[in-house]
Structure formats: structure tokens, C-alpha cells
Write an enzyme that holds these catalytic residues in place. Structure first.
Site, PDB file in Angstrom:
ATOM      1  N   CYS A 227      -5.004  -5.792  -5.263  1.00  0.00           N
ATOM      2  CA  CYS A 227      -4.735  -4.720  -5.620  1.00  0.00           C
ATOM      3  C   CYS A 227      -6.626  -3.698  -5.034  1.00  0.00           C
ATOM      4  O   CYS A 227      -7.127  -4.202  -4.707  1.00  0.00           O
ATOM      5  CB  CYS A 227      -4.909  -4.903  -7.345  1.00  0.00           C
ATOM      6  SG  CYS A 227      -5.800  -3.809  -8.376  1.00  0.00           S
ATOM      7  N   GLY A 228      -5.497  -2.337  -5.625  1.00  0.00           N
ATOM      8  CA  GLY A 228      -6.432  -1.229  -5.509  1.00  0.00           C
ATOM      9  C   GLY A 228      -7.165  -0.799  -6.736  1.00  0.00           C
ATOM     10  O   GLY A 228      -7.976   0.048  -6.144  1.00  0.00           O
TER      11      GLY A 228
END
Length: 249
Positions: A85-86
Site C-alpha cells: 500500500c502506498g
């Protein structure tokens, strides 16, 4: 097996992000994250950096000049995310679709031959993957020269940040080539590419619809499904030209 550890990134003593990442190239990671997320505009905004070991992980402490520290304080947010996840933990939905610079339009950045070779060349610079089969890589491709630099990490965003940091620390301008990644092309990968002025992103897997829209608007050439000597261009194709090696005689 691939190692992953918690890596905290702090600016002037305040933690800004905590990500699970591979414990290699931590300084590159910190510099790249700071640049790609817009916390600094240039590497000289960081006066010093120190990597500190803690019982539960690592901390990259970046100390900014007074002017940049004020900018960061005005845009304070805290992120805590896993490797996939960014955008985890952002305080505002506006941060998910932040304003981006526009990359100037140019022609002839790469030939189709360069693009066809890109992911194969990157694969040859993945020693950690050879050992573990469990990490991503990001590389910097220059026309006629191949992959100039590569970085690996259990997280695809982290690998790109490490590459961005490594290039800037080496004095290499990302505007002169393309990023090559061993993953899908999601919108946050396009955002990071745009923020550091790189005109092209080449992904081995698929793009998302939003990534294509953002790349088109930001002036980024987005290429995906780059494998087995084939690829598809989704935005700004004028930067890719046929070269002498592409012509069948």
C-alpha cells in the site's frame, strides 16, 4: 527468505511515515520517499541524515534546512502502511489525488528496441530476487545504454523510492530516462514518477484506469505489459520511436 523490517522516516525529529521494507539501501529509501512525496524539492534541502537502529526496526532521521522544515510542518501527515500500500493512513482524501507537475512534452526519449529490452535487462540486476523470489525491483533506463541503476525491496513503492534516492544521490537527473518496475502501474507509482520529473514509466504488469488518466494529464508516457519483447503504450506515445534495430530488412 526475504527480510522485511519496520522503517520509520522522520523529519527534524518528528516521524512522518512507517513502512515495512527491505533493510537494504535505507538512506536511498529515505531520500527517495522525501522527494517522491514532495517533502523536499531537491536533495540539498536535507542537511544531514542518520540511520538509527531500534529494537523493533530502523529509523531514517532526516534533518532539513529551516525553510524546508516550515514547509513540512505545514503539510504534516502520518502514514503507516504494509508493503502493498502506498497511500495508507493519509489524513485527507485530497492527498490521494494530489496536484502534480506537468512533464514537458518531448520526442524520441526511447526507441521501441530500448523498451522491448527493458524488463529483461532489469531482471539481470536483481540479486535479491535471485536469492529469495520475493522482492520487486525498479530500474532507470537510458536510451542505448540500458538499465543504469536498480534497487530492490519487498514493496514495489519502496523499490521505486530507493531508486529515486539512489539516482539523486548520484547526481543523475530522472528526466533523462524512464523508470522500469516489476509490478503493476498503479496511480501512486505514476505520482511518484511525475513528482521527480521522470517522463516515462514502464511496468511489467497492467496499469489501472486511474493511473492511465493521471499519466495522460501529467504528461507521462505510461507503458505496461512490457515483457517477452512486447509492450503496450497507454499515454503520450510520441516519446517512443522506432530505431535502427527495430527495422526489418
Amino acid at each position: 527468505m526475504a527480510e522485511e523490517t519496520a522503517i520509520a522516516i522522520s523529519f527534524n525529529g518528528t516521524t512522518q511515515a512507517v513502512m515495512m521494507a527491505s533493510p537494504q539501501d535505507v538512506e536511498d529509501f529515505a531520500y527517495g520517499f522525501a522527494l517522491s512525496e514532495g517533502f523536499v524539492a531537491k536533495i540539498s534541502d536535507v542537511e544531514r541524515i542518520e540511520v538509527v537502529e531500534h529494537p523493533t526496526g530502523l529509523e531514517a532521521q532526516l534533518w532539513l534546512n529551516a525553510q524546508q522544515a516550515e514547509v513540512v510542518n505545514a503539510r504534516r501527515r502520518y502514514m503507516s502502511g504494509p508493503v502493498g500500500c502506498g497511500l495508507c493512513g493519509i489524513d485527507s482524501l485530497n492527498e490521494a489525488l494530489r496536484a502534480l507537475p506537468t512533464i514537458p512534452q518531448t520526442r524520441g526519449l526511447l526507441t521501441t528496441f530500448d523498451v522491448k529490452q527493458a524488463t529483461d535487462q532489469l531482471r539481470k540486476q536483481q540479486p535479491l530476487h535471485d536469492q529469495t523470489r520475493a522482492v520487486h525491483a525498479a530500474g532507470f533506463l537510458i536510451a542505448g545504454k540500458g538499465i543504469l541503476m536498480a534497487r530492490e525491496d519487498v514493496g514495489r513503492h519502496n523499490a521505486l523510492d530507493k531508486l529515486i534516492g539512489g539516482l539523486n544521490r548520484a547526481g543523475v537527473d530522472p528526466a533523462g530516462g524512464a523508470f522500469v518496475i516489476t509490478s503493476r502501474a498503479s496511480v501512486d507509482m505514476v505520482q511518484k514518477t511525475t513528482m521527480v520529473g521522470c517522463p516515462a514509466l514502464i511496468a511489467v504488469s497492467a496499469p489501472t484506469a486511474l493511473a492511465v488518466d493521471v499519466a495522460e494529464a501529467a504528461g507521462v508516457t505510461l507503458i505496461a505489459f512490457a515483457r517477452a519483447q512486447t509492450f503496450e503504450i497507454f499515454s503520450h506515445p510520441d516519446r517512443i520511436e522506432a530505431g535502427p534495430k527495430d527495422v526489418t530488412r
